[in-house]
Design a protein around this motif. Structure first.
Motif, PDB file in Angstrom:
ATOM      1  N   THR A 197      45.355  39.599  53.052  1.00  0.00           N
ATOM      2  CA  THR A 197      45.367  40.153  51.561  1.00  0.00           C
ATOM      3  C   THR A 197      46.189  39.221  50.692  1.00  0.00           C
ATOM      4  N   ASN A 198      47.244  38.712  51.040  1.00  0.00           N
ATOM      5  CA  ASN A 198      47.789  37.839  50.149  1.00  0.00           C
ATOM      6  C   ASN A 198      47.170  36.511  49.695  1.00  0.00           C
ATOM      7  N   ALA A 199      46.575  35.975  50.876  1.00  0.00           N
ATOM      8  CA  ALA A 199      45.728  34.714  50.645  1.00  0.00           C
ATOM      9  C   ALA A 199      44.738  34.813  49.879  1.00  0.00           C
ATOM     10  N   CYS A 200      43.789  35.972  49.977  1.00  0.00           N
ATOM     11  CA  CYS A 200      42.756  36.074  49.436  1.00  0.00           C
ATOM     12  C   CYS A 200      42.990  36.606  47.781  1.00  0.00           C
ATOM     13  N   HIS A 201      44.059  37.282  47.772  1.00  0.00           N
ATOM     14  CA  HIS A 201      44.573  37.642  46.189  1.00  0.00           C
ATOM     15  C   HIS A 201      45.084  36.544  45.484  1.00  0.00           C
ATOM     16  N   ARG A 202      45.672  35.681  46.198  1.00  0.00           N
ATOM     17  CA  ARG A 202      46.077  34.415  45.336  1.00  0.00           C
ATOM     18  C   ARG A 202      44.792  33.590  45.087  1.00  0.00           C
ATOM     19  N   LYS A 203      44.021  33.345  45.988  1.00  0.00           N
ATOM     20  CA  LYS A 203      42.930  32.625  45.763  1.00  0.00           C
ATOM     21  C   LYS A 203      41.931  33.132  44.872  1.00  0.00           C
ATOM     22  N   CYS A 204      41.510  34.506  44.814  1.00  0.00           N
ATOM     23  CA  CYS A 204      40.651  34.926  44.068  1.00  0.00           C
ATOM     24  C   CYS A 204      40.982  35.659  42.544  1.00  0.00           C
ATOM     25  N   VAL A 205      42.167  36.204  42.416  1.00  0.00           N
ATOM     26  CA  VAL A 205      42.567  37.118  41.377  1.00  0.00           C
ATOM     27  C   VAL A 205      43.562  36.220  40.576  1.00  0.00           C
ATOM     28  N   PRO A 206      43.384  36.272  39.418  1.00  0.00           N
ATOM     29  CA  PRO A 206      44.286  35.375  38.390  1.00  0.00           C
ATOM     30  C   PRO A 206      45.270  36.163  38.156  1.00  0.00           C
ATOM     31  N   HIS A 238      47.273  36.878  35.698  1.00  0.00           N
ATOM     32  CA  HIS A 238      47.328  37.683  34.799  1.00  0.00           C
ATOM     33  C   HIS A 238      45.830  38.464  34.643  1.00  0.00           C
ATOM     34  N   TYR A 239      46.042  39.919  34.861  1.00  0.00           N
ATOM     35  CA  TYR A 239      44.895  40.740  34.873  1.00  0.00           C
ATOM     36  C   TYR A 239      44.236  40.788  33.263  1.00  0.00           C
ATOM     37  N   LYS A 240      42.962  40.525  32.988  1.00  0.00           N
ATOM     38  CA  LYS A 240      42.347  40.781  31.801  1.00  0.00           C
ATOM     39  C   LYS A 240      41.652  42.226  31.786  1.00  0.00           C
ATOM     40  N   GLU A 241      41.382  42.588  33.056  1.00  0.00           N
ATOM     41  CA  GLU A 241      40.580  43.808  32.966  1.00  0.00           C
ATOM     42  C   GLU A 241      41.029  44.747  34.330  1.00  0.00           C
ATOM     43  N   ALA A 242      40.815  45.975  34.121  1.00  0.00           N
ATOM     44  CA  ALA A 242      41.269  46.884  35.148  1.00  0.00           C
ATOM     45  C   ALA A 242      40.381  46.718  36.427  1.00  0.00           C
ATOM     46  N   GLU A 243      39.230  46.492  36.420  1.00  0.00           N
ATOM     47  CA  GLU A 243      38.527  46.360  37.507  1.00  0.00           C
ATOM     48  C   GLU A 243      38.359  44.830  37.782  1.00  0.00           C
ATOM     49  N   LEU A 244      37.814  44.619  39.065  1.00  0.00           N
ATOM     50  CA  LEU A 244      37.656  43.339  39.427  1.00  0.00           C
ATOM     51  C   LEU A 244      36.367  42.944  38.957  1.00  0.00           C
ATOM     52  N   THR A 245      36.108  41.641  38.546  1.00  0.00           N
ATOM     53  CA  THR A 245      34.964  41.089  37.988  1.00  0.00           C
ATOM     54  C   THR A 245      33.964  40.753  39.016  1.00  0.00           C
ATOM     55  N   LYS A 246      32.634  40.541  38.918  1.00  0.00           N
ATOM     56  CA  LYS A 246      31.537  40.147  39.838  1.00  0.00           C
ATOM     57  C   LYS A 246      32.279  38.749  40.589  1.00  0.00           C
ATOM     58  N   GLY A 247      32.725  37.946  39.951  1.00  0.00           N
ATOM     59  CA  GLY A 247      33.000  36.792  40.705  1.00  0.00           C
ATOM     60  C   GLY A 247      34.423  36.890  41.367  1.00  0.00           C
ATOM     61  N   GLU A 248      35.399  37.645  41.104  1.00  0.00           N
ATOM     62  CA  GLU A 248      36.379  38.173  41.845  1.00  0.00           C
ATOM     63  C   GLU A 248      36.023  38.696  43.238  1.00  0.00           C
ATOM     64  N   SER A 249      35.034  39.712  43.017  1.00  0.00           N
ATOM     65  CA  SER A 249      34.777  40.472  44.023  1.00  0.00           C
ATOM     66  C   SER A 249      34.005  39.799  45.245  1.00  0.00           C
ATOM     67  N   VAL A 250      33.094  38.684  44.749  1.00  0.00           N
ATOM     68  CA  VAL A 250      32.288  37.777  45.622  1.00  0.00           C
ATOM     69  C   VAL A 250      33.339  36.856  46.278  1.00  0.00           C
ATOM     70  N   CYS A 251      34.266  36.482  45.547  1.00  0.00           N
ATOM     71  CA  CYS A 251      35.418  35.503  46.005  1.00  0.00           C
ATOM     72  C   CYS A 251      35.871  36.187  47.072  1.00  0.00           C
ATOM     73  N   LEU A 252      36.532  37.435  46.997  1.00  0.00           N
ATOM     74  CA  LEU A 252      37.209  38.270  47.872  1.00  0.00           C
ATOM     75  C   LEU A 252      36.465  38.455  49.047  1.00  0.00           C
ATOM     76  N   ASP A 253      35.387  38.810  49.056  1.00  0.00           N
ATOM     77  CA  ASP A 253      34.322  39.109  50.039  1.00  0.00           C
ATOM     78  C   ASP A 253      34.008  37.831  51.049  1.00  0.00           C
ATOM     79  N   ARG A 254      33.920  36.860  50.321  1.00  0.00           N
ATOM     80  CA  ARG A 254      33.890  35.523  51.147  1.00  0.00           C
ATOM     81  C   ARG A 254      35.233  34.985  51.865  1.00  0.00           C
TER      82      ARG A 254
END
Length: 88
Positions: free
Chosen positions: A26-35, A37-53
């Protein structure tokens, strides 16, 4: 050691190890995929794909390492058994 206690201890260790793996993933993937400073309440498509992978790779690697460690453990046990038989 009592077989029931040994089995309970093994189960507790497995839960602890899985919890640790989940937290690390969780920590590694969050650091890698989620900036940071949040810009939106929901994950973006790119963030979701990055987290899935990231999660898929982490779990795949964890499974491969587990198989390899099991294989090495079996080999070590075989060597120890042969050494014990040879020294008798």
């Amino acid at each position: 050691m009592d077989p029931m206690k040994a089995q309970q201890l093994a189960a507790e260790l497995e839960v602890e190890m899985m919890s640790d793996m989940y937290n690390r993933m969780t920590n590694a993937c969050h650091r890698k995929c989620v900036p940071p400073h949040y810009k939106e309440a929901e994950l973006t498509k790119g963030e979701s794909v990055c987290l899935d992978r990231c999660v898929a790779k982490y779990l795949d690697l964890h499974e491969k390492l587990g198989r390899k460690l099991t294989e090495l453990s079996v080999q070590d046990e075989e060597i120890m058994r042969k050494a014990a038989v040879g020294s008798e």
